[in-house]
Structures are given as structure tokens and as C-alpha cells.
Design a protein around this motif. Structure first.
Motif, mmCIF file in Angstrom:
data_model
loop_
_atom_site.group_PDB
_atom_site.id
_atom_site.type_symbol
_atom_site.label_atom_id
_atom_site.label_comp_id
_atom_site.label_asym_id
_atom_site.label_seq_id
_atom_site.Cartn_x
_atom_site.Cartn_y
_atom_site.Cartn_z
ATOM 1 N N GLN A 272 1.382 50.213 16.321
ATOM 2 C CA GLN A 272 2.093 49.022 16.559
ATOM 3 C C GLN A 272 2.907 48.496 15.432
ATOM 4 N N ARG A 273 2.342 48.689 14.440
ATOM 5 C CA ARG A 273 2.734 48.026 13.115
ATOM 6 C C ARG A 273 2.915 49.046 11.839
ATOM 7 N N ASP A 274 3.704 48.847 11.202
ATOM 8 C CA ASP A 274 4.136 49.798 10.123
ATOM 9 C C ASP A 274 3.172 50.001 8.937
ATOM 10 N N LEU A 275 2.565 51.075 9.006
ATOM 11 C CA LEU A 275 1.538 51.176 7.775
ATOM 12 C C LEU A 275 1.924 51.331 6.330
ATOM 13 N N ASN A 276 1.767 50.400 5.635
ATOM 14 C CA ASN A 276 2.291 50.022 4.232
ATOM 15 C C ASN A 276 3.527 49.521 4.172
ATOM 16 N N GLY A 277 3.983 49.101 5.431
ATOM 17 C CA GLY A 277 5.523 48.493 5.498
ATOM 18 C C GLY A 277 5.612 47.014 5.157
ATOM 19 N N SER A 278 4.326 46.458 5.031
ATOM 20 C CA SER A 278 4.365 44.822 4.861
ATOM 21 C C SER A 278 4.334 44.627 3.339
ATOM 22 N N ALA A 279 5.298 44.129 2.753
ATOM 23 C CA ALA A 279 5.618 44.024 1.249
ATOM 24 C C ALA A 279 4.424 42.798 0.810
ATOM 25 N N PHE B 78 -10.942 49.349 -7.803
ATOM 26 C CA PHE B 78 -10.120 49.216 -7.176
ATOM 27 C C PHE B 78 -10.294 49.721 -5.657
ATOM 28 N N THR B 79 -9.698 48.784 -4.691
ATOM 29 C CA THR B 79 -9.834 49.135 -3.181
ATOM 30 C C THR B 79 -8.685 49.814 -2.799
ATOM 31 N N VAL B 80 -8.721 49.874 -1.228
ATOM 32 C CA VAL B 80 -7.371 50.591 -0.803
ATOM 33 C C VAL B 80 -6.399 49.753 -1.087
ATOM 34 N N ARG B 81 -6.316 48.596 -0.868
ATOM 35 C CA ARG B 81 -5.160 47.448 -1.105
ATOM 36 C C ARG B 81 -4.482 47.932 -2.502
ATOM 37 N N VAL C 47 -1.706 65.150 6.480
ATOM 38 C CA VAL C 47 -2.049 64.130 5.515
ATOM 39 C C VAL C 47 -2.331 63.038 6.747
ATOM 40 N N PHE C 48 -3.685 62.558 6.121
ATOM 41 C CA PHE C 48 -4.274 61.412 6.948
ATOM 42 C C PHE C 48 -4.215 60.187 5.956
ATOM 43 N N PHE C 49 -4.466 58.954 6.545
ATOM 44 C CA PHE C 49 -4.660 57.965 5.619
ATOM 45 C C PHE C 49 -5.778 57.178 5.689
ATOM 46 N N VAL C 50 -6.536 56.756 4.553
ATOM 47 C CA VAL C 50 -7.662 56.209 4.536
ATOM 48 C C VAL C 50 -7.217 54.714 4.561
ATOM 49 N N THR C 51 -7.533 54.086 5.637
ATOM 50 C CA THR C 51 -6.759 52.723 6.303
ATOM 51 C C THR C 51 -7.551 51.457 6.235
ATOM 52 N N ARG C 52 -7.122 50.308 5.938
ATOM 53 C CA ARG C 52 -7.734 49.111 6.238
ATOM 54 C C ARG C 52 -6.745 48.137 6.515
ATOM 55 N N PHE C 53 -7.181 47.027 7.410
ATOM 56 C CA PHE C 53 -6.413 46.061 7.532
ATOM 57 C C PHE C 53 -6.222 44.863 6.814
ATOM 58 N N VAL C 54 -5.146 44.390 6.278
ATOM 59 C CA VAL C 54 -5.184 43.024 5.481
ATOM 60 C C VAL C 54 -4.914 42.096 6.484
ATOM 61 N N VAL C 55 -5.875 40.929 6.250
ATOM 62 C CA VAL C 55 -5.763 39.773 7.120
ATOM 63 C C VAL C 55 -5.714 38.441 6.140
ATOM 64 N N THR C 56 -4.385 37.766 6.596
ATOM 65 C CA THR C 56 -4.144 36.533 5.626
ATOM 66 C C THR C 56 -4.596 35.418 6.186
ATOM 67 N N CYS C 57 -4.540 35.462 7.854
ATOM 68 C CA CYS C 57 -5.063 34.370 8.433
ATOM 69 C C CYS C 57 -5.951 34.756 9.572
ATOM 70 N N CYS C 58 -5.468 35.352 10.565
ATOM 71 C CA CYS C 58 -6.425 36.005 11.572
ATOM 72 C C CYS C 58 -5.978 37.467 12.062
ATOM 73 N N ALA C 59 -6.587 38.112 12.951
ATOM 74 C CA ALA C 59 -6.365 39.311 13.366
ATOM 75 C C ALA C 59 -5.108 39.547 13.814
ATOM 76 N N VAL C 60 -4.319 38.537 14.418
ATOM 77 C CA VAL C 60 -3.124 38.608 14.873
ATOM 78 C C VAL C 60 -2.101 39.099 13.781
ATOM 79 N N GLN D 284 -2.449 43.405 9.149
ATOM 80 C CA GLN D 284 -1.355 44.599 8.323
ATOM 81 C C GLN D 284 -2.124 45.800 8.107
ATOM 82 N N PRO D 285 -1.626 47.009 8.495
ATOM 83 C CA PRO D 285 -2.432 48.144 8.051
ATOM 84 C C PRO D 285 -1.814 48.529 6.747
ATOM 85 N N ILE D 286 -2.792 49.122 5.962
ATOM 86 C CA ILE D 286 -2.539 49.659 4.569
ATOM 87 C C ILE D 286 -3.313 50.890 4.372
ATOM 88 N N GLY D 287 -2.659 51.992 3.659
ATOM 89 C CA GLY D 287 -3.652 52.988 3.658
ATOM 90 C C GLY D 287 -3.222 53.804 2.415
#
Length: 245
Positions: free
Chosen positions: A107-114, A133-136, A171-184, A187-190
Motif C-alpha cells: 500500500q506504500r511505496d518501498l524506498n519512496g519516502s525521502a 550500518f542498518t537497512v536504513r 530480486v527481493f528486499f530485506v525490508t524494515r519500517f521506519v516509524v516517525t510517530c506511530c505505525a500509521v 514507511q517501508p525501506i529495503g
């Protein structure tokens, strides 16, 4: 009955919030910086809910909802109230909390959030030690447009859950979510991993650790020009802290 229902539902939600905070699982829903504030406010809200019930004037529930005590369908309201409270207990206190998955990635753009990638840009180590270094961090460097020469002598170790690349089946992504405030707002990064046939070995949402150097993607038509091409991939369990902050 309606007054009791409101108070009980409120207390169930507040109890769940406090329990999640004390058990450390509140991090599955909000940023850790808000833990203390959230738990304190939940306690205050619980006290106010009980006080409101204790001092509010008594109302005739049957007249409020058009369910006269002797009416034929009068039993539906109390039954619905009980079922609602039972459902709340099961959902908030019995079922284990779960993390975001590939369903959210879709539902959200992987690596799409600057902001998710550049808000906390990695500081390049002076001595070339990239072990922390982390996934991020790696996803941020890849998105920055760094060339293959930059990654030539670097080895990454990344842990995350498997999510598919929609444009390249190899290709697959090793993925994590970046949370700024809450789960809502998560943003997915990978980090892209080139591993033909990965679908037969690893399920989406399963957690893996990949250690590998970066290389040019053998598929020149792929959107991901630089990828990890590991000799082996280690399956692992979801960490206690699955999100990145």
C-alpha cells in the motif's frame, strides 16, 4: 447498561495501552519517545473515566435506546453490549500484537519516502567500518545515487523481512519500517537482494539476515542497478524491535 459499556470499553483500551507500555510492546504502535507520555495519559484517562461514571447522573438505559424492559427485542441491546466487550478483550488483551507486513508495503511505496531515508542520513565512518550500518543506512546510500565504485569494497549485514520486488522476480528486499510517530505513518525501506528462485526458499514476511558485498545487478533492465548477491541467506526470527527509528 450503556454507561457500564462505555466505562468498561474505555478501561479495556486503557489497560491494553498500559500493559503494552510495561511489556515494551507499545513500540509496535508508536515511537519509543512517546512511551512515558502515552502511559501517563492512559492512567489519567482511566481515573477520569471512573470518576465520570461515579458522578454522572443515572439514566434509564431502556428508554435511551428505545428498548422497554418488556419489549420483545429488549434483550438484543444487553447481548450486543456484552459481545462488544468480549470482542474488545480478545482483540486488545488476548490476541498478541502484530507488526506491519508486506500487506502494508504493497500500500506504500518501498524506498519512496525521502524523509524516511534522508531524515537521518548515515555518517560515513572514517576508518571504513560499516558493520554498524542498518537497512536504513544502506537504503539511504543506494537512493542517494552513489555509484558502484563506492560500494565495491563494502560488505553489508542487514536483517529484515522478505518482500518481493514488483518489477524483478529475481530480486527481493530485506525490508524494515521506519516509524516517525506511530505505525500509521510507517514507511517501508529495503535493500535489494539478487537471488533467483528465492520464492521457493523464503516466504514473504519471513525474517532473514543477509551478509554480502554489493554488485551490479545481472539483470540490466532491473530498476535496482546495485544489489546484494549473497552466497547464503540465514533465516532468523523477528527481533524484539522490528522497526527503525
Amino acid at each position: 447498561m450503556s454507561r457500564w459499556q462505555g466505562v468498561v470499553l474505555s478501561l479495556i483500551g486503557l489497560t491494553a495501552t498500559i500493559w503494552l507500555g510495561l511489556s515494551g510492546q507499545l513500540a509496535l504502535y508508536i515511537h519509543p519517545r512517546y512511551f512515558v507520555f502515552t502511559v501517563v495519559m492512559a492512567v489519567i484517562a482511566g481515573v477520569l473515566a471512573l470518576a465520570a461514571f461515579a458522578f454522572a447522573p443515572t439514566a434509564q438505559d431502556g428508554h435511551e435506546h428505545g428498548n422497554e424492559p418488556g419489549s420483545r427485542w429488549g434483550w438484543l441491546w444487553p447481548l450486543g453490549s456484552v459481545l462488544t466487550m468480549v470482542a474488545a478483550v480478545v482483540a486488545l488483551l488476548i490476541l498478541p500484537p502484530s507488526t506491519l507486513t508486506t500487506a502494508t508495503v504493497a500500500q506504500r511505496d518501498l524506498n519512496g519516502s525521502a524523509s524516511a531515508l534522508t531524515l537521518k542520513a548515515p555518517a560515513l565512518p572514517g576508518k571504513g567500518d560499516y558493520s554498524a550500518f542498518t537497512v536504513r543506512d544502506w537504503a539511504s546510500l543506494l537512493r542517494s545515487g552513489a555509484k558502484q565504485d563506492f560500494f565495491a569494497d563494502k560488505t553489508a549485514t542487514v536483517t529484515g523481512f522478505v518482500s518481493a520486488d514488483k518489477t524483478d522476480p529475481n530480486v527481493f528486499f530485506v525490508t524494515r519500517f521506519v516509524v516517525t510517530c506511530c505505525a500509521v505513518d510507517a514507511q517501508p525501506i529495503g535493500v535489494p537482494v539478487y537471488h533467483p528462485g528465492w520464492q521457493n526458499e523464503y516466504k514473504t514476511d519471513s525474517w532473514v539476515t543477509v551478509t554480502s558485498s554489493f554488485r551490479a545487478n545481472p539483470n540490466a533492465a532491473s530498476r535496482e542497478a546495485i544489489v546484494l548477491i549473497p552466497d547464503s541467506i540465514q533465516s532468523t526470527t523477528q527481533p524484539a524491535q522490528p522497526y527503525v527509528y
